[in-house]
Structure formats: C-alpha cells, structure tokens
Design an enzyme around this catalytic site. Structure first.
Site, PDB file in Angstrom:
ATOM      1  NE  ARG A 234     -18.737 -44.893 -66.178  1.00 20.78           N
ATOM      2  CZ  ARG A 234     -18.814 -46.221 -66.018  1.00 20.78           C
ATOM      3  NH1 ARG A 234     -18.024 -47.010 -66.709  1.00 20.78           N
ATOM      4  NH2 ARG A 234     -19.678 -46.756 -65.181  1.00 20.78           N
ATOM      5  CD  GLU A 263     -19.583 -45.591 -73.226  1.00 19.60           C
ATOM      6  OE1 GLU A 263     -18.351 -45.683 -73.245  1.00 19.60           O
ATOM      7  OE2 GLU A 263     -20.313 -46.306 -72.515  1.00 19.60           O
ATOM      8  CG  HIS A 295     -19.095 -49.662 -71.512  1.00 20.26           C
ATOM      9  ND1 HIS A 295     -19.298 -48.365 -71.143  1.00 20.26           N
ATOM     10  CD2 HIS A 295     -18.837 -50.330 -70.358  1.00 20.26           C
ATOM     11  CE1 HIS A 295     -19.186 -48.245 -69.827  1.00 20.26           C
ATOM     12  NE2 HIS A 295     -18.902 -49.428 -69.340  1.00 20.26           N
TER      13      HIS A 295
HETATM   14  P1  NAD Z   1     -13.046 -48.216 -57.034  1.00 21.23           P
HETATM   15  O1  NAD Z   1     -13.927 -47.179 -56.429  1.00 21.23           O
HETATM   16  O2  NAD Z   1     -12.801 -49.496 -56.317  1.00 21.23           O
HETATM   17  O3  NAD Z   1     -11.610 -47.567 -57.348  1.00 21.23           O
HETATM   18  C1  NAD Z   1     -11.428 -46.296 -57.878  1.00 21.23           C
HETATM   19  C2  NAD Z   1     -10.082 -45.791 -57.378  1.00 21.23           C
HETATM   20  O4  NAD Z   1      -9.825 -44.538 -58.015  1.00 21.23           O
HETATM   21  C3  NAD Z   1     -10.047 -45.546 -55.865  1.00 21.23           C
HETATM   22  O5  NAD Z   1      -8.930 -46.191 -55.294  1.00 21.23           O
HETATM   23  C4  NAD Z   1      -9.925 -44.040 -55.754  1.00 21.23           C
HETATM   24  O6  NAD Z   1      -9.166 -43.617 -54.619  1.00 21.23           O
HETATM   25  C5  NAD Z   1      -9.206 -43.709 -57.051  1.00 21.23           C
HETATM   26  N1  NAD Z   1      -9.286 -42.303 -57.402  1.00 21.23           N
HETATM   27  C6  NAD Z   1     -10.216 -41.370 -57.037  1.00 21.23           C
HETATM   28  N2  NAD Z   1      -9.883 -40.173 -57.542  1.00 21.23           N
HETATM   29  C7  NAD Z   1      -8.722 -40.335 -58.216  1.00 21.23           C
HETATM   30  C8  NAD Z   1      -7.871 -39.452 -58.926  1.00 21.23           C
HETATM   31  N3  NAD Z   1      -8.153 -38.151 -59.028  1.00 21.23           N
HETATM   32  N4  NAD Z   1      -6.773 -39.971 -59.511  1.00 21.23           N
HETATM   33  C9  NAD Z   1      -6.468 -41.291 -59.401  1.00 21.23           C
HETATM   34  N5  NAD Z   1      -7.229 -42.167 -58.731  1.00 21.23           N
HETATM   35  C10 NAD Z   1      -8.350 -41.698 -58.149  1.00 21.23           C
HETATM   36  O7  NAD Z   1     -13.651 -48.476 -58.485  1.00 21.23           O
HETATM   37  P2  NAD Z   1     -13.414 -49.760 -59.422  1.00 21.23           P
HETATM   38  O8  NAD Z   1     -14.446 -50.791 -59.127  1.00 21.23           O
HETATM   39  O9  NAD Z   1     -11.988 -50.128 -59.400  1.00 21.23           O
HETATM   40  O10 NAD Z   1     -13.810 -49.134 -60.839  1.00 21.23           O
HETATM   41  C11 NAD Z   1     -13.019 -48.124 -61.446  1.00 21.23           C
HETATM   42  C12 NAD Z   1     -13.792 -47.535 -62.614  1.00 21.23           C
HETATM   43  O11 NAD Z   1     -13.931 -48.549 -63.633  1.00 21.23           O
HETATM   44  C13 NAD Z   1     -15.252 -47.153 -62.300  1.00 21.23           C
HETATM   45  O12 NAD Z   1     -15.321 -45.848 -61.804  1.00 21.23           O
HETATM   46  C14 NAD Z   1     -15.939 -47.274 -63.614  1.00 21.23           C
HETATM   47  O13 NAD Z   1     -15.959 -46.005 -64.236  1.00 21.23           O
HETATM   48  C15 NAD Z   1     -15.045 -48.204 -64.431  1.00 21.23           C
HETATM   49  N6  NAD Z   1     -15.727 -49.452 -64.835  1.00 21.23           N
HETATM   50  C16 NAD Z   1     -15.751 -49.788 -66.154  1.00 21.23           C
HETATM   51  C17 NAD Z   1     -16.353 -50.962 -66.559  1.00 21.23           C
HETATM   52  C18 NAD Z   1     -16.374 -51.394 -68.006  1.00 21.23           C
HETATM   53  O14 NAD Z   1     -17.124 -52.318 -68.361  1.00 21.23           O
HETATM   54  N7  NAD Z   1     -15.580 -50.813 -68.878  1.00 21.23           N
HETATM   55  C19 NAD Z   1     -16.965 -51.795 -65.610  1.00 21.23           C
HETATM   56  C20 NAD Z   1     -16.884 -51.419 -64.256  1.00 21.23           C
HETATM   57  C21 NAD Z   1     -16.278 -50.247 -63.872  1.00 21.23           C
END
Ligand code: NAD
Length: 335
Positions: A234, A263, A295
């Site tokens: 994000r 964005e 994105h």
């Molecule tokens: P997820 O919930 O499986 O994993 C997120 C991880 O972050 C978890 O393990 C959590 O414990 C950890 N976390 C929480 N707080 C934290 C902190 N302070 N420091 C470090 N780690 C922390 O989510 P995911 O499916 O792996 O997705 C991750 C992110 O990717 C989403 O939140 C979303 O913003 C982003 N995303 C982007 C796209 C894109 O097209 N660019 C698509 C999907 C998701």
C-alpha cells in the site's frame, strides 16, 4: 442481491458476469468511483461492491446506510479504505477477498526486483533505438544477497519461497512470525536489524496506523547505502518525499513501486492526454532507477477469476444470513 458495483472496468464486468451465471445476483456495473456525489447511484440497491481506491469514510457510510445499503463487498484484500468502526455502527457488513492469488502479487514483486537489478526497462528502450551499449546496465547476482521481507503473510510467504529459489538470504520482520517461512530458513529479526542488513527491502504488511510511513527518513537512515526498496503493498507505507530525498542522495539505489500514497487520483485511468498535477509523483518518474506500475500486481486472469468467485460467494452468504468467514469485523482493527 441487488448490487451496485463501483469503479467497474471492462475486465471486472467480464469476470463477474461469467462467475455470476451460477450465483444469480442482480449486478449494476457502474464506471464511477464511489464518492459523495456518486452515492446516489446506490439508491435502490442492497449492496455495493467497491475496489481499493473507493474511499468509504463515515459520511459516505451514513449516506449509504440511509439509502438501505446493508453490505459492502470489497473486491480486494486490503480494507484500509473503509471506516470499519462506522460501518459497524450503522449496521453495514463489510466483506472482502482475503486471498485470491498471492502468487500474482509475489511474482510481480520479483519482476520489479529483476527489472530494476538488470535494468530491463532501460535495455528495452535502448535496443529499440539501435543502442546496444552495455554501459550503465550492470546488475548484480541475486544469489547470496540479503532480502528483508516486512510482513510474511500469504504474499510475503510466496515472495520468500520464490527468493529461496534464487539462493537469497532471507530476513523477515512480522509481529506474528510464519512457521512455514521459518521452516524454509527465513530468519525473524527486529525491524532495525532487517533494515540495516538487507540489500533489498520488500513490503508485504497491511496499511494500519502502526505501519503508516514505516519507511521514512528515520528508517532510511538505518538502511544500507544503495538499497533496493520494493512496495507492492500500500502506498502510504512509505513517505514518498523522504524516499525521493533517499533517491537523490543515493541511499536508495533502486525503487520499485506498484502502489502510491496518492494513487487514487491517478491509477486505473488513461491520463496520457492530460498533464499530471502531482509534482511528487512526477519527480519519481524522472529517476532512471525507479520503476512504477499502476497497482497491477494482482492483475492476472487467475486472480480476477478468484476475486469474482469469492466476492460473489461472500454476497450470497450475507444474503442467506449465513456467517461469512470473509467478514471484516471490529477484531480486525483492534490494536
Ligand atoms: P496477510 O494478511 O496474509 O499478511 C500480512 C502480514 O503482515 C501478516 O503476517 C501480519 O502479521 C503482518 N503484519 C501486521 N502488522 C505488521 C507490522 N507492523 N509489521 C510487519 N508485518 C506486519 O496479507 P497478504 O495477503 O499477504 O497481503 C499483504 C498486503 O498486500 C495487503 O495488506 C495489501 O495491502 C497488499 N496487496 C497488494 C496488491 C496489489 O495488487 N499491489 C494485491 C493484494 C494485496
């Protein structure tokens, strides 16, 4: 359910129409984003379906509740764009697609790393001009480099699996370590240690108050000179003006981003005939060692299929009054 789908693009319509043949919802595919002005389009519907840059703040949620909306179906994983507390107060359920294809985002992340490292964006332009000189195109071997993964959930884990194949040394920071990552040899360390030891830092944590601007001037000072920074998570995880300073003074040697804090005014639209008014974004575009994608990390056919299927199943579950495992509750925003 009668659902008004905002921010619809042709590809959304294609996948949702196909999957909806089995689910039978009454979906209106609307092009506008959901804003104060466009909430009127939700009149007469029971649910709204939105994407990452539709901002559902308290005012919009109150307005939607008054219009009889009982469900917000996010067709994405992140829910930072919805005021979950207010949604709960006005009795609107929020559902999301927590996992569709973590591979899509992880593979795009690796794509950014390799393109930046081997300067594929520059080589592509050069070769088309008949310039086959190699000066300025030198990269480094991924094997043996230290990569710091911030957030090892579904996407972070896939990134670790892929980088393991390259022979990278993997460090991770996550308040909730992932056993599968540990088993594959990922070493959990403090954020400071990760930042100070990594040749590449890649962000895969959600955007929350604790992670807002997790990369700023202070964290940049802990990093190696010439570090590669990748953000496919994000935009607001990084303080862009601080990162621009880091690019100018050489602290950041490479930047790959698929997301940008502002964005919402840019991405998902063809603005090629307009003058971009965002000077911070325009400055980013001037660096030879920066690659920006709009994105698109999630954007594979497999992921779209999965997003449509889960979103429509979520809507069906809520319509039938069943518990929906993909509901975003107050638990999700607890400190
Ligand atoms: P997820 O919930 O499986 O994993 C997120 C991880 O972050 C978890 O393990 C959590 O414990 C950890 N976390 C929480 N707080 C934290 C902190 N302070 N420091 C470090 N780690 C922390 O989510 P995911 O499916 O792996 O997705 C991750 C992110 O990717 C989403 O939140 C979303 O913003 C982003 N995303 C982007 C796209 C894109 O097209 N660019 C698509 C999907 C998701």
């Amino acid at each position: 359910m009668r659902v008004a789908m905002f921010s619809t693009k042709s590809y959304d319509k294609h996948y949702f129409e196909t999957v909806n043949e089995k689910q039978g919802h009454d979906i209106a595919f609307l092009e506008p984003r959901l804003t104060r002005q466009s909430t009127v389009l939700a009149e007469g519907y029971t649910g709204v379906c939105v994407f990452v840059n539709d901002i559902l703040d308290a005012e919009i949620l109150h307005d939607l509740a008054e219009k009889g909306i009982i469900l917000i179906a996010l067709r994405c994983a992140g829910f930072n764009n919805v005021d979950i507390k207010t949604a709960h107060e006005v009795g609107i359920k929020v559902v999301r697609v927590p996992a569709y294809s973590p591979y899509a985002v992880a593979e795009h992340t690796i794509g950014l790393m390799l393109a930046l490292n081997r300067k594929i964006h520059r080589a592509y332009a050069r070769v088309r001009e008949g310039n086959f000189a190699l000066e300025g195109l030198m990269g480094f071997d991924m094997r043996g480099k230290t990569v710091g993964v911030i957030g090892t959930g579904k996407i972070g884990q896939c990134v670790c699996e892929l980088l393991n194949g390259f022979g990278c040394r993997l460090l991770a920071y996550d308040p909730y370590p992932n056993e599968t990552c540990r088993e594959m040899g990922v070493k959990y360390v403090s954020l400071r240690e990760l930042l100070s030891q990594s040749d590449i830092v890649t962000l895969h944590c959600p955007l929350m108050p604790e992670t807002y601007h997790i990369i700023d001037d202070t964290s940049l000072r802990m990093m190696k000179q010439g570090v590669m920074l990748i953000n496919t998570s994000r935009g607001a995880l990084i303080d862009t003006p601080d990162v621009i300073e880091g690019l100018k003074n050489g602290k950041i040697g490479y930047l790959g981003i698929d997301v940008y804090e502002e964005e919402g005014d840019l991405f998902f639209e063809d603005l090629s005939d307009t003058v971009i008014q965002d000077d911070v974004f325009s400055r980013l575009l001037t660096f030879p060692n920066v690659i920006i994608t709009g994105h698109q990390a999630f954007f594979t056919g497999d992921a779209m299929q999965s997003i449509a299927a889960t979103t429509l199943e979520n809507i069906t579950a809520v319509e039938k009054g069943e518990d929906c495992e993909n509901e975003v509750t107050l638990e999700h925003i607890k400190d």
